[in-house]
Design a protein around this motif. Structure first.
Motif: not given
Length: 663
Positions: A444-445, A602-605, A633-642
């Motif tokens: 992602x980064x 967005x879980x499967x993203x 645990x999904x990649x999208x969750x951390x991005x939404x938090x940030x």
């Protein structure tokens, strides 16, 4: 003597009547097709509330609340000559006459009542009140279930305690691959005293240690945590192996709970293969060669820590490229009616077989060699011995034949390069052994850095390139740079749009810098990565097993699903500069221009770029009652938090959070 033709065959009629009235069990006698009550002893009359007019009434009319409880049906069956039994049958009756039903359990026998000619006259029912027995059994079952739940909770707490005191991650290094398995004993529900650690040293060497504190329980676990911490601190402070062991020996002598602990400490130079090892009362390490030959290092152990046994003799050895070093605690080789020598031989055979195994691509066994050996050895030795009587630790270090090659790729600075960029980077991260979460954060980064190069570095229509370079250092830190030869255009001042890419980068990696020069722009990202340790029970390890990660889906799809709770747009694959417009169109179509409530899953993203973040900010102002779901645990969750989108998640809505955002 009484005339047998006139005397009652069951005895004196009055005695029979008196006995009938005092029977502890329940007796009903019904006559005729209407099942009129012709006899009912006091116990059974009390069970239905001593109703007036009971005798002579049809049973259905006398006790109407039994309708639907399958009692009348069984009585009709007995009228047809079929006897039936019930065991602890639940029966609800209106004992108080107020409509409220009282529960009781009965074991009963319903038998036809025959006339002298054999025809059925009615039905006789005998029953006993089983309510106290059922209540006692239910209480016992509840107590057993509570005990089982508490056992499982305790087992979970034991595992959490072990995990909190042991390293949660092992270093990922360019010349050595490391894995560890810690299995909680089958026979104990108390924390154990085993420990392990792998510590990169400042000079590039790697220290590997295992140890075992005497006893079990919280005190032993705490002592284990203390000894591991003391050893790690001494190693990271630059102490050589003899000094580190001396510090441990001195510390262990200060308290009964740490005294007599055993440990084996080995220091490996990955560049030369030089290995130094020493043991305080601990089994010698095992070396598995490239062709599967196994040999124990010829260590001469001194006594356990803190017992005044003196310094442990150092043993120098040279590992060959592709050798695997195994350190373990004695729980792995201890077996009833078996010597430690035999246990060590069985371990060597199992490790050699695991090393020689050629795995099918579809297997769930890990492909990384140290993980494979740890998995197969612990599984097979647990099976051979019926579990482990003590906690078991296995630490494996594989000296790679060649250092891991760096990543270096140059691609055109346009949107067609985003997918191959992610593929090149992901493949390299897999090769070096990055964990799933670390790999996701780095992809992602780096994706944001590349997006900025594509979006900002070159004037529209002007061709250009960007170059990715990635290395892994001896401390387990990944360094990735994204360099272009253009000049970035200033970001648009839009809190819901551009300018979020660098914020995301800095939130996803440990450290990031951006350097602008006349030659172009370079984004440098640095992230410490690791492999998760495996701390579990034998049963859980055998039941779950390490399964391979599912293949990443790179195709973008967005499909509407109607669910009982409303309309859901399920998005799969990458959301980036290329697929972002398709996401926005799908959202607007699914919500009918924003007029319908919508949940976006967005879980499967696989990749949620700043382009996707900008779109979500935009549509959140348009779509009525917009919600976004993504598992933690999904990649999208951390991005939404940030990126200020946490308020769209259901858990945030449940907590009343809106992050100051209003629609």
């Amino acid at each position: 003597m009484a005339d047998p033709h006139t005397a009652w065959s069951s005895g004196d009629p009055q005695a029979v009547l008196d006995g009938f009235e005092q029977l502890p069990g329940f007796v009903w006698i019904f006559e005729g097709p209407e099942l009129r009550v012709v006899a009912a002893n006091p116990a059974v009359r009390a069970a239905v509330g001593n109703r007036s007019g009971l005798i002579g009434e049809p049973f259905r009319r006398a006790v109407p609340e039994l309708a639907g409880q399958h009692i009348f049906e069984l009585l009709d069956q007995a009228l047809r000559g079929v006897r039936s039994h019930g065991y602890e049958q639940r029966v609800l009756t209106d004992r108080n006459g107020d409509g409220s039903l009282t529960e009781a359990f009965y074991t009963f026998d319903m038998a036809p009542w025959h006339n002298p000619d054999g025809s059925v006259r009615g039905v006789i029912v005998q029953a006993v009140d089983a309510t106290p027995v059922v209540a006692a059994r239910q209480a016992a079952e509840t107590a057993a279930a509570t005990a089982e739940r508490r056992y499982r909770q305790a087992a979970g707490l034991v595992l959490e305690l072990q995990r909190s005191l042991l390293p949660d991650m092992l270093p990922v290094l360019p010349r050595v691959q490391v894995a560890a398995h810690y299995l909680v004993a089958s026979s104990d529900l108390v924390a154990g005293g085993d420990w392990f650690d792998a510590v990169p040293l400042p000079d590039g060497r790697l220290a590997l240690t295992v140890g075992d504190v005497v006893g079990h329980g919280a005190a032993a676990a705490a002592a284990m945590g203390q000894l591991r911490t003391v050893a790690r601190q001494a190693l990271q402070s630059g102490g050589e192996l003899p000094q580190v062991l001396a510090v441990l020996d001195d510390f262990a002598a200060r308290a009964d709970v740490t005294r007599a602990a055993t440990t084996c400490l080995a220091v490996l130079d990955p560049d030369t293969g030089t290995l130094e090892a020493a043991s305080h009362g601990h089994p010698a390490p095992l070396v598995i060669g490239a062709t599967g030959e196994a040999r124990h290092l010829p260590l001469t152990p001194t006594g356990p820590l803190g017992t005044g046994a003196g310094p442990a003799p150092l043993h120098a050895h040279r590992l060959r490229a592709d050798d695997v070093l195994l350190l373990y605690t004695d729980g792995l080789i201890e077996r009833p009616r078996q010597s430690l020598h035999d246990g060590a031989r069985i371990l060597a055979d199992a490790a050699a077989a695991a090393r020689r195994a050629i795995l099918d691509a579809a297997t769930t066994i890990p492909q990384r060699l140290p993980d494979r050996i740890c998995t197969l050895v612990t599984e097979r030795l647990a099976l051979a011995g019926g579990g482990f009587g003590d906690d078991t630790t296995l630490l494996a270090a594989h000296l790679l034949p060649q250092p891991l090659a760096p990543l270096h790729v140059t691609l055109p600075a346009d949107t067609t390069a985003l997918r191959p960029m992610r593929r090149h980077l992901s493949d390299w991260l897999v090769r070096i052994g990055a964990g799933e979460l670390d790999a996701s954060d780095l992809v992602h980064a780096v994706g944001e850095a590349v997006t900025n190069a594509v979006d900002h570095a070159y004037p529209s229509g002007t061709p250009g390139t960007f170059t990715l370079h990635g290395t892994l250092d001896h401390q387990g830190v990944v360094h990735v740079t994204c360099a272009d030869q253009g000049r970035w255009r200033p970001p648009v001042a839009d809190p819901g749009g551009r300018g979020r890419g660098l914020t995301m980068i800095r939130g996803l990696v440990d450290r990031a810098e951006v350097r602008h020069t006349e030659a172009g722009t370079t984004v440098s990202m640095h992230h410490h990565i690791g492999q998760a340790t495996n701390v579990t029970t034998v049963a859980a390890a055998q039941a779950a097993g390490p399964h391979k990660q599912a293949a990443v889906v790179e195709e973008f799809t967005a499909a509407v699903v109607e669910t009982p709770t409303g309309r859901v747009l399920r998005v799969q694959g990458p959301v980036d500069l290329v697929t972002g417009p398709r996401l926005r169109a799908a959202i607007m179509q699914a919500s009918r221009g924003g007029s319908l409530p919508l949940t976006i899953d967005l879980t499967p993203v696989t990749h949620l770029s700043s382009t996707g973040v900008r779109i979500l900010h935009e549509v959140a102002r348009i779509v009525a009652q917009l919600r976004v779901t993504a598992t933690p645990q999904s990649p999208a969750h951390a991005v939404l938090e940030l990126t200020g989108l946490r308020h769209l998640l259901p858990e945030a809505a449940a907590n009343g959070s809106d992050d100051g955002f209003h629609r």
